[in-house]
Write a protein that holds these residues in place. Sequence first.
Motif, PDB file in Angstrom:
ATOM      1  N   GLY A  36       0.822  -1.195   0.000  1.00 45.81           N
ATOM      2  CA  GLY A  36       0.000   0.000   0.000  1.00 45.81           C
ATOM      3  C   GLY A  36       0.858   1.246   0.000  1.00 45.81           C
ATOM      4  O   GLY A  36       2.056   1.203  -0.294  1.00 45.81           O
ATOM      5  N   ALA A  37       0.250   2.343   0.383  1.00 50.82           N
ATOM      6  CA  ALA A  37       0.963   3.620   0.456  1.00 50.82           C
ATOM      7  C   ALA A  37       2.099   3.549   1.474  1.00 50.82           C
ATOM      8  O   ALA A  37       3.099   4.250   1.344  1.00 50.82           O
ATOM      9  CB  ALA A  37      -0.008   4.738   0.814  1.00 50.82           C
ATOM     10  N   TRP A  38       1.961   2.685   2.477  1.00 49.54           N
ATOM     11  CA  TRP A  38       2.990   2.543   3.503  1.00 49.54           C
ATOM     12  C   TRP A  38       4.315   2.064   2.912  1.00 49.54           C
ATOM     13  O   TRP A  38       5.381   2.374   3.449  1.00 49.54           O
ATOM     14  CB  TRP A  38       2.529   1.573   4.598  1.00 49.54           C
ATOM     15  CG  TRP A  38       2.309   0.175   4.097  1.00 49.54           C
ATOM     16  CD1 TRP A  38       1.143  -0.358   3.644  1.00 49.54           C
ATOM     17  CD2 TRP A  38       3.285  -0.852   3.978  1.00 49.54           C
ATOM     18  NE1 TRP A  38       1.333  -1.656   3.244  1.00 49.54           N
ATOM     19  CE2 TRP A  38       2.648  -1.981   3.443  1.00 49.54           C
ATOM     20  CE3 TRP A  38       4.639  -0.928   4.268  1.00 49.54           C
ATOM     21  CZ2 TRP A  38       3.310  -3.172   3.192  1.00 49.54           C
ATOM     22  CZ3 TRP A  38       5.307  -2.116   4.017  1.00 49.54           C
ATOM     23  CH2 TRP A  38       4.643  -3.229   3.489  1.00 49.54           C
ATOM     24  N   GLY A  40       5.881   2.915   0.222  1.00 49.73           N
ATOM     25  CA  GLY A  40       6.711   4.053  -0.170  1.00 49.73           C
ATOM     26  C   GLY A  40       7.337   4.740   1.022  1.00 49.73           C
ATOM     27  O   GLY A  40       8.491   5.177   0.972  1.00 49.73           O
ATOM     28  N   THR A  41       6.592   4.804   2.110  1.00 47.97           N
ATOM     29  CA  THR A  41       7.094   5.436   3.331  1.00 47.97           C
ATOM     30  C   THR A  41       8.279   4.658   3.894  1.00 47.97           C
ATOM     31  O   THR A  41       9.310   5.240   4.218  1.00 47.97           O
ATOM     32  CB  THR A  41       5.969   5.514   4.389  1.00 47.97           C
ATOM     33  OG1 THR A  41       4.865   6.220   3.846  1.00 47.97           O
ATOM     34  CG2 THR A  41       6.450   6.208   5.643  1.00 47.97           C
ATOM     35  N   PRO A  96      -2.597   4.373   4.969  1.00 50.44           N
ATOM     36  CA  PRO A  96      -3.249   5.435   5.710  1.00 50.44           C
ATOM     37  C   PRO A  96      -3.887   4.968   7.024  1.00 50.44           C
ATOM     38  O   PRO A  96      -4.093   5.770   7.915  1.00 50.44           O
ATOM     39  CB  PRO A  96      -4.338   5.911   4.748  1.00 50.44           C
ATOM     40  CG  PRO A  96      -4.763   4.678   4.035  1.00 50.44           C
ATOM     41  CD  PRO A  96      -3.489   3.841   3.909  1.00 50.44           C
TER      42      PRO A  96
END
Length: 121
Positions: A36-38, A40-41, A96
Amino acid sequence: MRSRFIAVVLLGAAGLWLLADGIAAMATGEYLLGDGAWAGTVAAVGFEPEGWPMRFIHVGVGVVALVAAFAIAAGWGALAWWIGVAASLLVLWYVPLGTIAGAVSLLVLLLPGPRLAIRGH
């Protein structure tokens, strides 16, 4: 009392999801909903999202968040508050869901009324 409920639900949900996601990645090699977006983090700070260390982090943070939710619900006082604050900070990286759950839980735990109620003062 509502603030305790909010922290318990948010930390419990984030913890359960992180635990399940980490276990799924360990068992199958893939996260439940993929990266998920995580991803990239964590990649931005040098972690490989698909690597074993990240899978263990998922499980570990999930367990801490579940323990925090239980401690707050069980009324463990100051210990529950400290574990809740730590768990809220630990789940922030999981964008998120964790970011929202961690930020709202942290806000609830740091407000004077809920802080005193949870810590038993």
